[in-house]
Motif scaffolding. Structure first.
Motif, PDB file in Angstrom:
ATOM      1  N   ALA A 253       0.826  -1.208   0.000  1.00 36.88           N
ATOM      2  CA  ALA A 253       0.000   0.000   0.000  1.00 36.88           C
ATOM      3  C   ALA A 253       0.862   1.261   0.000  1.00 36.88           C
ATOM      4  N   LYS A 254       1.956   1.240   0.756  1.00 35.03           N
ATOM      5  CA  LYS A 254       2.854   2.398   0.787  1.00 35.03           C
ATOM      6  C   LYS A 254       3.484   2.610  -0.584  1.00 35.03           C
ATOM      7  N   ALA A 255       3.903   1.521  -1.219  1.00 32.68           N
ATOM      8  CA  ALA A 255       4.513   1.633  -2.548  1.00 32.68           C
ATOM      9  C   ALA A 255       3.496   2.130  -3.571  1.00 32.68           C
ATOM     10  N   GLN A 256       2.258   1.638  -3.482  1.00 39.20           N
ATOM     11  CA  GLN A 256       1.231   2.079  -4.419  1.00 39.20           C
ATOM     12  C   GLN A 256       0.944   3.570  -4.247  1.00 39.20           C
ATOM     13  N   SER A 257       0.862   4.021  -3.023  1.00 40.84           N
ATOM     14  CA  SER A 257       0.607   5.433  -2.755  1.00 40.84           C
ATOM     15  C   SER A 257       1.715   6.307  -3.337  1.00 40.84           C
ATOM     16  N   THR A 258       2.960   5.975  -3.036  1.00 49.28           N
ATOM     17  CA  THR A 258       4.080   6.801  -3.477  1.00 49.28           C
ATOM     18  C   THR A 258       4.196   6.823  -4.997  1.00 49.28           C
ATOM     19  N   MET A 259       4.204   5.640  -5.626  1.00 49.70           N
ATOM     20  CA  MET A 259       4.386   5.571  -7.077  1.00 49.70           C
ATOM     21  C   MET A 259       3.233   6.232  -7.822  1.00 49.70           C
ATOM     22  N   SER A 260       2.006   5.983  -7.348  1.00 51.82           N
ATOM     23  CA  SER A 260       0.833   6.517  -8.039  1.00 51.82           C
ATOM     24  C   SER A 260       0.813   8.039  -8.009  1.00 51.82           C
ATOM     25  N   TRP A 261       1.109   8.605  -6.850  1.00 50.43           N
ATOM     26  CA  TRP A 261       1.046  10.059  -6.736  1.00 50.43           C
ATOM     27  C   TRP A 261       2.210  10.742  -7.450  1.00 50.43           C
ATOM     28  N   ILE A 262       3.373  10.098  -7.464  1.00 49.88           N
ATOM     29  CA  ILE A 262       4.496  10.664  -8.213  1.00 49.88           C
ATOM     30  C   ILE A 262       4.140  10.765  -9.697  1.00 49.88           C
ATOM     31  N   LEU A 263       3.627   9.673 -10.257  1.00 53.29           N
ATOM     32  CA  LEU A 263       3.267   9.681 -11.676  1.00 53.29           C
ATOM     33  C   LEU A 263       2.148  10.677 -11.954  1.00 53.29           C
ATOM     34  N   HIS A 264       1.189  10.750 -11.046  1.00 52.09           N
ATOM     35  CA  HIS A 264       0.076  11.682 -11.238  1.00 52.09           C
ATOM     36  C   HIS A 264       0.569  13.128 -11.224  1.00 52.09           C
ATOM     37  N   GLU A 265       1.464  13.455 -10.301  1.00 47.73           N
ATOM     38  CA  GLU A 265       1.980  14.815 -10.216  1.00 47.73           C
ATOM     39  C   GLU A 265       2.894  15.152 -11.385  1.00 47.73           C
ATOM     40  N   MET A 266       3.427  14.127 -12.038  1.00 45.94           N
ATOM     41  CA  MET A 266       4.204  14.351 -13.262  1.00 45.94           C
ATOM     42  C   MET A 266       3.296  14.546 -14.475  1.00 45.94           C
ATOM     43  N   GLY A 267       1.998  14.319 -14.273  1.00 51.53           N
ATOM     44  CA  GLY A 267       1.054  14.422 -15.375  1.00 51.53           C
ATOM     45  C   GLY A 267       1.085  13.218 -16.294  1.00 51.53           C
ATOM     46  N   LEU A 268       1.513  12.066 -15.757  1.00 50.97           N
ATOM     47  CA  LEU A 268       1.691  10.882 -16.591  1.00 50.97           C
ATOM     48  C   LEU A 268       0.705   9.763 -16.284  1.00 50.97           C
ATOM     49  N   SER A 269      -0.270  10.022 -15.442  1.00 42.44           N
ATOM     50  CA  SER A 269      -1.281   9.004 -15.151  1.00 42.44           C
ATOM     51  C   SER A 269      -2.554   9.300 -15.953  1.00 42.44           C
ATOM     52  N   GLU A 270      -3.294   8.246 -16.233  1.00 47.93           N
ATOM     53  CA  GLU A 270      -4.560   8.408 -16.942  1.00 47.93           C
ATOM     54  C   GLU A 270      -5.689   8.786 -15.992  1.00 47.93           C
ATOM     55  N   PHE A 271      -5.552   8.408 -14.729  1.00 47.21           N
ATOM     56  CA  PHE A 271      -6.574   8.671 -13.722  1.00 47.21           C
ATOM     57  C   PHE A 271      -5.897   9.160 -12.446  1.00 47.21           C
ATOM     58  N   SER A 272      -6.654   9.872 -11.634  1.00 46.25           N
ATOM     59  CA  SER A 272      -6.119  10.346 -10.364  1.00 46.25           C
ATOM     60  C   SER A 272      -6.166   9.237  -9.312  1.00 46.25           C
ATOM     61  N   PRO A 273      -5.131   9.131  -8.478  1.00 47.41           N
ATOM     62  CA  PRO A 273      -5.184   8.164  -7.374  1.00 47.41           C
ATOM     63  C   PRO A 273      -6.392   8.383  -6.466  1.00 47.41           C
ATOM     64  N   GLU A 274      -6.845   9.638  -6.384  1.00 52.09           N
ATOM     65  CA  GLU A 274      -8.013   9.943  -5.551  1.00 52.09           C
ATOM     66  C   GLU A 274      -9.242   9.174  -6.010  1.00 52.09           C
ATOM     67  N   ASP A 275      -9.334   8.892  -7.319  1.00 50.81           N
ATOM     68  CA  ASP A 275     -10.488   8.176  -7.852  1.00 50.81           C
ATOM     69  C   ASP A 275     -10.637   6.788  -7.246  1.00 50.81           C
ATOM     70  N   PHE A 276      -9.542   6.247  -6.708  1.00 52.35           N
ATOM     71  CA  PHE A 276      -9.546   4.883  -6.186  1.00 52.35           C
ATOM     72  C   PHE A 276      -9.270   4.837  -4.690  1.00 52.35           C
ATOM     73  N   GLY A 277      -9.286   5.995  -4.068  1.00 54.65           N
ATOM     74  CA  GLY A 277      -9.051   6.040  -2.626  1.00 54.65           C
ATOM     75  C   GLY A 277      -7.616   5.755  -2.241  1.00 54.65           C
ATOM     76  N   ILE A 278      -6.686   5.988  -3.161  1.00 56.04           N
ATOM     77  CA  ILE A 278      -5.266   5.783  -2.856  1.00 56.04           C
ATOM     78  C   ILE A 278      -4.757   7.048  -2.160  1.00 56.04           C
ATOM     79  N   PRO A 279      -4.378   6.953  -0.902  1.00 58.68           N
ATOM     80  CA  PRO A 279      -4.013   8.162  -0.156  1.00 58.68           C
ATOM     81  C   PRO A 279      -2.710   8.775  -0.641  1.00 58.68           C
ATOM     82  N   LYS A 280      -2.603  10.082  -0.494  1.00 57.05           N
ATOM     83  CA  LYS A 280      -1.382  10.791  -0.858  1.00 57.05           C
ATOM     84  C   LYS A 280      -0.340  10.581   0.237  1.00 57.05           C
ATOM     85  N   PRO A 281       0.925  10.332  -0.140  1.00 57.53           N
ATOM     86  CA  PRO A 281       1.968  10.147   0.888  1.00 57.53           C
ATOM     87  C   PRO A 281       2.063  11.354   1.800  1.00 57.53           C
ATOM     88  N   GLU A 282       2.299  11.099   3.055  1.00 51.95           N
ATOM     89  CA  GLU A 282       2.415  12.198   4.019  1.00 51.95           C
ATOM     90  C   GLU A 282       3.787  12.843   3.935  1.00 51.95           C
TER      91      GLU A 282
END
Length: 282
Positions: A253-282
């Protein structure tokens, strides 16, 4: 695990895996009875933000064996001897000095951490897998590559690639080469995102019957204690994690949160992690 399970384990390599989610969809569509399991790495953690498939780490039971540290290596003819040297040469000639990585997944994330969070503009060239990315660096097509220690080991031993940094918060002792410094020694801004570890193992849907999960955990424990796994980990310069249950869920879960939000903030994801309840790293 075959002896403990009392059955033959058949491996079906499916195209379109990784963040494409083909294998994950196949396992989710099969009966959740423990007879269809998904061999996995950290890459499928990106399936939700890349495909829109709704399953996250909450939907799986993980069995995590271990993983090999990520290294940033350069071609032996590049004239680069340190991460500071690579940064300086890239600033002077950004078109000449680029870093190869896989197209998506952990090594892509690590290759792009520099520009996103450390204000270091290292150009990135992506390839369909670690092998062609490493080949590009060895041939001189690109100056550098991010990949696992196990994947680049033979090229480090041959002298074709020179490791500059380990993409983690601690130094990495590479047998026969010496100590590879942690990237955070030179770029402390990356410390909040690391360690971000490769892992390999398998997973089953979380609603698999508990007695079946218990049997899989037993077989996994026997396999992890075997000489075969010990030998394999040594050959791949891997760190053994041996995680199941809550520890494995927290790790993934920690790895999914970190990787997903990094890619999203780079503008390289198709969907936002928020759409799936993936929390943003603290």
């Amino acid at each position: 695990m075959e002896e403990t399970l009392g059955t033959k384990v058949l491996v079906n390599n499916m195209p379109g895996g990784g963040p494409g989610g083909t294998g994950q969809a196949f396992v989710m569509d099969a009966p959740h009875d423990g007879y269809t399991i998904l061999g996995t790495s950290e890459t499928p953690l990106l399936v939700p933000i890349m495909t829109g498939m709704p399953q996250t780490t909450k939907d799986f039971e993980y069995f995590i064996a271990g993983g090999s540290p990520g290294l940033l290596c350069v071609n032996k003819e590049s004239g680069i001897t340190s991460i500071e040297d690579l940064i300086a040469k890239t600033a002077a000639d950004p078109e000449k000095y680029k870093v190869a990585s896989t197209n998506g997944g952990l090594w892509f994330v690590l290759a792009n951490l520099f520009g996103q969070y450390a204000d270091v503009k290292l150009g990135n060239v992506t390839y369909d897998g670690s092998r062609p990315a490493i080949t590009a660096a060895v041939s001189g097509e690109v100056a550098a590559v991010t990949a696992s220690a196990g994947e680049v080991a033979d090229f480090i031993k041959s002298g074709d690639l020179i490791p500059l940094v380990a993409m983690q918060t601690e130094d990495f002792d590479f047998p026969g080469f010496g100590t590879i410094p942690a990237v955070t020694k030179s770029l402390p801004a990356l410390e909040k995102f690391l360690p971000l570890n490769q892992f390999i193992g398998f997973m089953v849907p979380v609603d698999t019957p508990s007695d079946v999960i218990a049997k899989l955990q037993e077989a996994f424990a026997v396999a992890m204690a075997s000489e075969a796994v010990k030998t394999f980990s040594e050959e791949q310069y891997a760190i053994i994690y041996n995680l199941t249950g809550e520890e494995a869920r927290e790790f993934s879960a920690k790895a999914q949160s970190t990787m997903s939000w990094i890619l999203h903030e780079m503008g390289l994801s198709e969907f936002s992690p928020e759409d799936f309840g993936i929390p943003k790293p603290e």
